[in-house]
Design a protein around this motif. Structure first.
Motif, PDB file in Angstrom:
ATOM      1  N   ARG A   1       0.992  -1.150  -0.250  1.00 46.31           N
ATOM      2  CA  ARG A   1      -0.104  -0.009   0.172  1.00 46.31           C
ATOM      3  C   ARG A   1       1.069   1.402   0.249  1.00 46.31           C
ATOM      4  NH1 ARG A   1      -2.790  -3.515  -0.726  1.00 46.31           N
ATOM      5  NH2 ARG A   1      -4.729  -4.341   0.426  1.00 46.31           N
ATOM      6  N   PHE A   2       0.407   2.441  -0.343  1.00 43.96           N
ATOM      7  CA  PHE A   2       1.031   3.597  -0.824  1.00 43.96           C
ATOM      8  C   PHE A   2       0.452   4.558   0.208  1.00 43.96           C
ATOM      9  CE2 PHE A   2       1.900   0.606  -3.904  1.00 43.96           C
ATOM     10  CZ  PHE A   2       3.078   0.468  -4.170  1.00 43.96           C
ATOM     11  N   PRO A   3       0.446   4.757   1.482  1.00 46.06           N
ATOM     12  CA  PRO A   3      -0.115   5.750   2.189  1.00 46.06           C
ATOM     13  C   PRO A   3      -0.115   7.045   1.897  1.00 46.06           C
ATOM     14  CG  PRO A   3       1.241   4.692   3.546  1.00 46.06           C
ATOM     15  CD  PRO A   3       1.457   4.272   2.250  1.00 46.06           C
ATOM     16  N   GLU A   4       1.042   7.493   1.667  1.00 45.11           N
ATOM     17  CA  GLU A   4       1.449   8.877   1.287  1.00 45.11           C
ATOM     18  C   GLU A   4       2.659   8.918   0.222  1.00 45.11           C
ATOM     19  OE1 GLU A   4       0.872  11.815   2.918  1.00 45.11           O
ATOM     20  OE2 GLU A   4      -0.452  10.945   4.144  1.00 45.11           O
ATOM     21  N   GLU A   5       2.962   9.933  -0.188  1.00 43.78           N
ATOM     22  CA  GLU A   5       3.830   9.958  -1.398  1.00 43.78           C
ATOM     23  C   GLU A   5       5.243   9.589  -0.825  1.00 43.78           C
ATOM     24  OE1 GLU A   5       4.111  13.752  -3.192  1.00 43.78           O
ATOM     25  OE2 GLU A   5       5.970  13.295  -4.352  1.00 43.78           O
ATOM     26  N   ASP A   6       5.910   8.582  -1.458  1.00 38.77           N
ATOM     27  CA  ASP A   6       7.262   8.181  -0.948  1.00 38.77           C
ATOM     28  C   ASP A   6       7.043   7.324   0.104  1.00 38.77           C
ATOM     29  OD1 ASP A   6       8.400   9.621  -3.114  1.00 38.77           O
ATOM     30  OD2 ASP A   6       8.805  11.462  -1.978  1.00 38.77           O
ATOM     31  N   GLU A   7       5.914   6.683   0.496  1.00 31.47           N
ATOM     32  CA  GLU A   7       5.846   5.716   1.473  1.00 31.47           C
ATOM     33  C   GLU A   7       5.431   4.540   0.910  1.00 31.47           C
ATOM     34  OE1 GLU A   7       5.260   8.589   5.541  1.00 31.47           O
ATOM     35  OE2 GLU A   7       3.444   7.064   4.650  1.00 31.47           O
ATOM     36  N   ILE A   8       5.667   3.190   1.615  1.00 32.79           N
ATOM     37  CA  ILE A   8       5.039   2.046   1.273  1.00 32.79           C
ATOM     38  C   ILE A   8       4.864   1.435   2.322  1.00 32.79           C
ATOM     39  CG2 ILE A   8       7.467   1.141   0.791  1.00 32.79           C
ATOM     40  CD1 ILE A   8       6.346  -0.917  -1.060  1.00 32.79           C
ATOM     41  N   THR A   9       3.775   0.647   2.463  1.00 31.30           N
ATOM     42  CA  THR A   9       3.358  -0.131   3.680  1.00 31.30           C
ATOM     43  C   THR A   9       3.378  -1.703   3.069  1.00 31.30           C
ATOM     44  OG1 THR A   9       2.037   1.625   4.742  1.00 31.30           O
ATOM     45  CG2 THR A   9       1.502  -0.510   5.280  1.00 31.30           C
ATOM     46  N   VAL A  10       3.637  -2.341   3.800  1.00 36.07           N
ATOM     47  CA  VAL A  10       3.775  -3.751   3.409  1.00 36.07           C
ATOM     48  C   VAL A  10       2.870  -4.324   4.604  1.00 36.07           C
ATOM     49  CG1 VAL A  10       5.145  -6.077   3.175  1.00 36.07           C
ATOM     50  CG2 VAL A  10       6.087  -3.840   2.646  1.00 36.07           C
ATOM     51  N   LEU A  11       1.902  -5.145   4.116  1.00 37.04           N
ATOM     52  CA  LEU A  11       0.914  -5.974   4.937  1.00 37.04           C
ATOM     53  C   LEU A  11       1.229  -7.291   5.404  1.00 37.04           C
ATOM     54  CD1 LEU A  11      -2.459  -4.716   2.918  1.00 37.04           C
ATOM     55  CD2 LEU A  11      -1.081  -3.290   4.584  1.00 37.04           C
ATOM     56  N   ALA A  12       0.570  -7.922   6.125  1.00 41.63           N
ATOM     57  CA  ALA A  12       0.696  -9.229   6.486  1.00 41.63           C
ATOM     58  C   ALA A  12       0.417 -10.058   5.052  1.00 41.63           C
ATOM     59  CB  ALA A  12      -0.145  -9.853   7.552  1.00 41.63           C
ATOM     60  N   SER A  13       1.253 -11.294   4.963  1.00 45.17           N
ATOM     61  CA  SER A  13       0.820 -12.123   3.802  1.00 45.17           C
ATOM     62  C   SER A  13      -0.647 -12.378   3.456  1.00 45.17           C
ATOM     63  CB  SER A  13       1.577 -13.412   3.990  1.00 45.17           C
ATOM     64  OG  SER A  13       1.257 -14.221   5.066  1.00 45.17           O
ATOM     65  N   ASP A  14      -1.466 -12.406   4.479  1.00 45.74           N
ATOM     66  CA  ASP A  14      -2.824 -12.591   3.946  1.00 45.74           C
ATOM     67  C   ASP A  14      -3.875 -11.188   3.863  1.00 45.74           C
ATOM     68  OD1 ASP A  14      -2.902 -11.564   6.390  1.00 45.74           O
ATOM     69  OD2 ASP A  14      -4.060 -12.855   7.469  1.00 45.74           O
ATOM     70  N   GLY A  15      -2.749 -10.048   3.772  1.00 48.98           N
ATOM     71  CA  GLY A  15      -3.450  -8.870   3.167  1.00 48.98           C
ATOM     72  C   GLY A  15      -3.892  -8.097   4.466  1.00 48.98           C
ATOM     73  N   SER A  16      -3.835  -8.768   5.664  1.00 51.35           N
ATOM     74  CA  SER A  16      -4.322  -7.851   6.716  1.00 51.35           C
ATOM     75  C   SER A  16      -3.374  -6.943   7.424  1.00 51.35           C
ATOM     76  CB  SER A  16      -4.668  -9.178   8.056  1.00 51.35           C
ATOM     77  OG  SER A  16      -3.520  -9.430   8.613  1.00 51.35           O
ATOM     78  N   TYR A  17      -3.761  -5.954   8.308  1.00 51.31           N
ATOM     79  CA  TYR A  17      -3.009  -4.881   8.636  1.00 51.31           C
ATOM     80  C   TYR A  17      -2.246  -5.483  10.020  1.00 51.31           C
ATOM     81  CZ  TYR A  17      -4.022  -1.185   5.187  1.00 51.31           C
ATOM     82  OH  TYR A  17      -3.869  -0.570   4.137  1.00 51.31           O
ATOM     83  N   SER A  18      -2.311  -6.492  10.186  1.00 48.53           N
ATOM     84  CA  SER A  18      -1.886  -7.098  11.652  1.00 48.53           C
ATOM     85  C   SER A  18      -0.393  -6.884  12.018  1.00 48.53           C
ATOM     86  CB  SER A  18      -2.258  -8.625  11.800  1.00 48.53           C
ATOM     87  OG  SER A  18      -1.814  -9.455  10.784  1.00 48.53           O
ATOM     88  N   ARG A  19       0.366  -7.218  10.930  1.00 49.13           N
ATOM     89  CA  ARG A  19       1.733  -6.922  10.880  1.00 49.13           C
ATOM     90  C   ARG A  19       2.218  -5.971   9.959  1.00 49.13           C
ATOM     91  NH1 ARG A  19       4.793 -11.461   9.984  1.00 49.13           N
ATOM     92  NH2 ARG A  19       6.520 -10.426  11.058  1.00 49.13           N
ATOM     93  N   ALA A  20       1.485  -4.988   9.545  1.00 48.19           N
ATOM     94  CA  ALA A  20       1.650  -3.841   8.484  1.00 48.19           C
ATOM     95  C   ALA A  20       3.064  -3.218   9.197  1.00 48.19           C
ATOM     96  CB  ALA A  20       0.659  -3.108   8.469  1.00 48.19           C
ATOM     97  N   LYS A  21       3.762  -2.808   7.926  1.00 49.54           N
ATOM     98  CA  LYS A  21       5.058  -1.931   8.318  1.00 49.54           C
ATOM     99  C   LYS A  21       5.040  -0.770   7.268  1.00 49.54           C
ATOM    100  CE  LYS A  21       9.839  -2.239   9.774  1.00 49.54           C
ATOM    101  NZ  LYS A  21      11.054  -3.160  10.115  1.00 49.54           N
ATOM    102  N   THR A  22       5.451   0.288   7.634  1.00 45.42           N
ATOM    103  CA  THR A  22       5.504   1.525   6.811  1.00 45.42           C
ATOM    104  C   THR A  22       7.026   1.806   6.588  1.00 45.42           C
ATOM    105  OG1 THR A  22       3.183   1.941   7.331  1.00 45.42           O
ATOM    106  CG2 THR A  22       4.757   3.692   6.069  1.00 45.42           C
ATOM    107  N   TYR A  23       7.332   2.037   5.387  1.00 41.48           N
ATOM    108  CA  TYR A  23       8.862   2.457   5.045  1.00 41.48           C
ATOM    109  C   TYR A  23       8.716   3.770   4.405  1.00 41.48           C
ATOM    110  CZ  TYR A  23       9.790  -2.624   5.893  1.00 41.48           C
ATOM    111  OH  TYR A  23       9.971  -3.769   6.331  1.00 41.48           O
TER     112      TYR A  23
END
Ligand SMILES: Nc1ncnc2c1ncn2[C@@H]1O[C@H](COP(=O)(O)OP(=O)(O)OP(=O)(O)O)[C@@H](O)[C@H]1O
Length: 857
Positions: free
Chosen positions: A536-558
């Motif tokens: 997911r791309f919450p903001e410009e120049d940001e990327i969020t990686v969700l859990a493998s099932d697509g849930s936000y349980s272990r989401a991490k934003t870079y």
């Protein structure tokens, strides 16, 4: 030695294992011994004989009268004989004689022979030391099975009990205990040596035996010489010496016999005296009890006689002990004589050793059986416990089930009753419900009519309202407010741009590694398999990686310097790279490398398809465009080389035969060169396409599958740019490294074998070295381990030498690649923290002797 044995020798008669002394006082003994002999057999008491005797349940059995102690040290304490299983029991038993039992196990007669022999039970080893009919001590060892050993042991306890009930036995036992107390006991085993032992030595000796050390130790506790060796030593002596020894022993024996005879006579005499005194004493006591005038005098006399009797008794005991000592010495002398006559002792010793060995083996077996039995017993008790628990559980369950059944039954009954009641109630509810529905319908009809009339009103109002709004809007646009709003928006955009520029300048100053993240789209198989898109791309120049099932349980934003989503085109991506390319013309080194797992789009970004090229081609085209822009005043030379790092070896991809070994060298100025690497002159952007084609062809020659191969090697396109300003005579030398790394997911994977394993190890080594270098750089460590791999060594002047660095971290959006994506992004986030310092410009004045010919054509 025993009375019986000694007298048998004297009289020249032998009557079984326990010889009679022929003395009239022991005539009865002889008879008893004869009866014993019938069941004991030639060699002494054996368990089997007892067993047979009892099995027939006809004749009398003979058992040893023993004193035993589980703890040898507590030998004198003969009271408690509890049995607790054989395993840890070392039993030391001394036989005092034999008890004759009837078929009901009752003691009918007893023949006490203190210190006759010793029995020892150690698990399944049952050892008896007896004196044979020649008066010679012999050791009999019975190896029994576990159960037999248990029986023997139990039997022995029975014997002990019986023995202790028998008055004569108790008497013998008491004197034995007293002997131990006084330290006059002589171990039967050591009689041979003729050494009377004190109590401690006796106990030590007993313990030695209990520990299964071969029988016999010297006085000082050292093991005796084996009898055989002794015999051999003796046989080597001259016959005359033997004869002398024999004569000496015979003389000694004679003296001892005489002394013993004397002691016996003294004892009998003392005993007779004692008995007489006892009788007198009894009489006097009776008299004194009867009273009368002479009572006092009689009583005094009785006292005096009692004193005398006591003294005599002590004398008697002393002489008994003396006699025992003499007996032992005699026995020892006899032993010595006999061992000189025959090698029997040696044989016996050997026999014992043999049995002991067998016993040890059997003991080991027993140990095993014990543990099996223990296991079985434990398993049994576990089972019993389980069964008990289950029983309890079942009962509980049955109770619960019963209660549940009862409850269910009452519930059914209640339900039936309630059902009947409900039927009537339901009818009423239905009727009520129907009434409510009818009412609702009415209401709806009314609402519909209202809505209709409102809609009609609106249809006339809307055109009027839109005309009004349009008028308002045109008024607003014509007014100054709209202009100022537009200005504000533009200012905001400019601010953003400025901020970005300032940020870039800061990056430039710090020399941070820039990190662009690019996520490829899901493709073919991933779409077919309906893989989850976890990016997911919450903001410009940001990327969020969700859990493998697509849930936000272990989401991490870079956050990165730039983030390109799956829709970003090659053009858009390059737009962000282009501004950096100009620095190469100004003499800066610039390294762009793509990092990511296999199939994440590294090659697509760097090389790209022919009709939509990637960074490599575009960068070179940009170089030429900029050069052209600079005009006539500039002279520009561009050359390219392509290097492959495969299995930690450098290969020149611009020559067909790439078997030539290449090595990277670090120059004094910190730049890295690969001597012998081909550099091709590039005059137009199209030339670089040709260079790439040659490289691709040569790479394919050494690989059966080009795509597979590309994933397992690092490819580096190096473009050297020389840019001369004809007016200022300045020459800038810049280098552009474009690196397509091998797939990062190979790090740590080790299922591969053979060639694949080697490749995996090489990739592992180089990429983990790259990680270490990044780590060291970000921690600003003094030592950066560039030399740990060919890749880091080659990149040394880019990563460590005032170069600008751009990293493309490539990511797959597929859920199945989540962990790899996270790893790549974590790595990139670390890299982004690396401050390489301000980049250095390589500029010389070419008229001043600078080197112009760095490109090879
Ligand atoms: N941004 C993108 N847009 C469209 N297709 C892409 C994109 N990125 C990658 N692909 C496609 O995905 C596939 C894998 O990409 P690519 O070969 O570049 O991966 P890679 O990381 O270089 O793999 P390897 O490590 O095996 O060399 C290719 O078919 C490529 O065309």
């Amino acid at each position: 030695m025993t009375e019986g044995a000694m007298m048998a020798d004297e009289g020249g008669e032998e009557s079984g294992p326990f010889a009679s002394n022929g003395n009239k006082k022991t005539e009865d003994h002889d008879e008893e011994l004869e009866s014993i002999k019938r069941v004991t057999g030639e060699d002494g008491v054996s368990y089997e004989t007892l067993e047979d005797a009892e099995a027939g349940n006809k004749i009398q059995a003979v058992c040893p009268m023993v004193v035993a102690s589980r703890e040898v040290k507590e030998k004198k304490k003969v009271i408690s004989f509890t049995t607790t299983g054989l395993k840890d029991v070392y039993l030391w038993i001394d036989i005092f004689g034999f008890a004759v039992l009837d078929s009901h196990g009752k003691v009918t007669r007893s023949v006490p022979y203190p210190m006759l022999a010793s029995w020892m039970i150690d698990n399944d080893l049952f050892q008896v030391q007896l004196v044979n009919k020649k008066g010679k001590q012999k050791v009999y060892t019975y190896l029994t099975g576990y159960h037999t050993a248990v029986k023997i042991k139990n039997r022995l306890w029975e014997y002990i009990d019986l023995y202790l009930k028998h008055p004569k036995a108790v008497e013998a036992l008491q004197s034995f205990c007293q002997a131990i107390e006084e330290g006059n006991v002589v171990s039967t085993d050591l009689l041979k040596e003729g050494i009377p032992l004190d109590k401690e030595a006796f106990i030590d000796e007993s313990l030695t035996k209990a520990k299964k050390i071969p029988l016999g130790t010297n006085k000082d506790g050292t093991p005796k010489k084996p009898a055989k060796a002794k015999a051999a030593a003796t046989s080597s002596k001259s016959p005359s010496k033997d004869t002398q020894n024999l004569a000496r022993a015979e003389a000694e024996l004679r003296t001892l016999r005489e002394a013993l005879q004397k002691a016996l006579e003294e004892r009998d005499e003392a005993k007779e005296k004692c008995e007489g005194l006892d009788a007198q004493l009894e009489l006097l006591q009776l008299e004194s009890k009867g009273g009368g005038d002479g009572g006092e005098g009689a009583s005094a006399k009785a006292k005096q006689l009692e004193e005398e009797a006591k003294q005599l008794k002590e004398d008697l005991e002393f002489s008994v002990r003396e006699r025992d000592n003499l007996s032992k010495q005699l026995e020892n002398a006899m032993e010595r004589m006999q061992s000189m006559e025959s090698g029997d002792a040696g044989n016996t010793q050997q026999e014992v050793l043999h049995y002991q060995q067998e016993a040890q083996q059997l003991a080991a077996l027993m140990e095993e059986q014990h543990s099996i039995i223990d296991d079985l017993v434990k398993a049994k008790s576990d089972l019993e416990e389980q069964v008990a628990q289950e029983k309890g559980g079942r009962q509980q369950a049955e109770a619960i089930a019963e209660a549940a059944t009862n409850e269910a039954a009452s519930a059914i009954a209640e339900a039936q009753a309630a059902g009947e009641q409900m039927q009537g109630e339901q009818m009423q509810v239905v009727a009520l419900g129907a009434g409510a529905i009818l009412e609702g319908c009415e209401g709806l009809r009314r609402d519909l009519a209202t809505v209709r009339s409102e809609a009609e009103a609106l249809s006339t109002a809307v055109p009027l309202m839109s005309a009004f709004a349009l008028r308002q809007l045109s008024d607003f646009m014509a007014s100054g407010a709209f202009a100022s709003m537009r200005d504000a928006m533009e200012r905001y955009k400019r601010e953003c741009k400025l901020r970005k520029q300032l940020y870039n300048q800061l990056i430039e100053l710090r020399g941070n590694i820039r990190v662009f993240c690019r996520v490829r789209p899901l493709f073919g198989k991933e779409i077919e398999e309906e893989e989850e898109d976890v990016t997911r791309f919450p903001e410009e120049d940001e990327i969020t990686v969700l859990a493998s099932d697509g849930s936000y349980s272990r989401a991490k934003t870079y956050e990165f310097d730039k983030v390109f989503g799956p829709d970003s085109s090659q053009t858009v991506v390059f737009q962000e790279v282009a501004p950096l390319i100009a620095s190469v013309l100004d003499g800066y080194n610039f390294c762009i490398f793509a990092y990511g797992q296999t199939g994440s789009g590294k090659t697509h970004t760097m090389e790209g398809p022919r009709d939509d090229p990637g960074v490599n081609t575009r960068a070179i085209a940009e170089l030429f465009r900029l050069a052209e822009e600079r005009g006539e005043d500039y002279e520009i030379n561009v050359s390219a080389s392509v290097l492959e790092i495969y299995n930690e070896q450098l290969r020149d991809l611009l020559v067909r035969d790439n078997s030539k070994k290449l090595e990277a060298k670090l120059a004094k100025d910190g730049s890295v060169h690969v001597p012998g690497l081909t550099a091709m002159k590039v005059g137009t952007p199209q030339d670089i396409v040709k260079v790439m084609e040659v490289a691709s062809k040569n790479r394919a020659v050494s690989a059966t599958n080009m795509n597979e191969h590309s994933s397992r090697s690092h490819a580096m396109l190096s473009v050297s740019v020389m840019c001369r300003n004809r007016i200022s005579k300045q020459e800038h030398r810049g280098k552009l490294h474009l690196v397509d790394l091998a797939g990062s997911e190979r790090v740590g994977k080790s299922e591969a074998t053979g060639a694949r394993l080697k490749e995996a190890q090489a990739i592992n080594k180089s990429l983990s070295s790259l990680g270490d270098v990044i780590q060291a750089l970000s921690a600003k460590k003094g030592h950066v381990p560039f030399r740990n791999s060919k890749l880091t060594y080659v990149l040394q002047d880019s990563l460590g030498g005032h170069s600008k660095v751009l990293m493309f971290v490539q990511a797959s959006p597929a859920g199945s690649n989540t962990s790899e994506t996270r790893c790549s992004l974590d790595f990139a986030a670390r890299a982004r923290n690396v401050e390489l310092g301000q980049a250095k410009q390589n500029t010389v004045r070419y008229g001043d002797g600078g080197d112009n010919g760095h490109a090879k054509h």
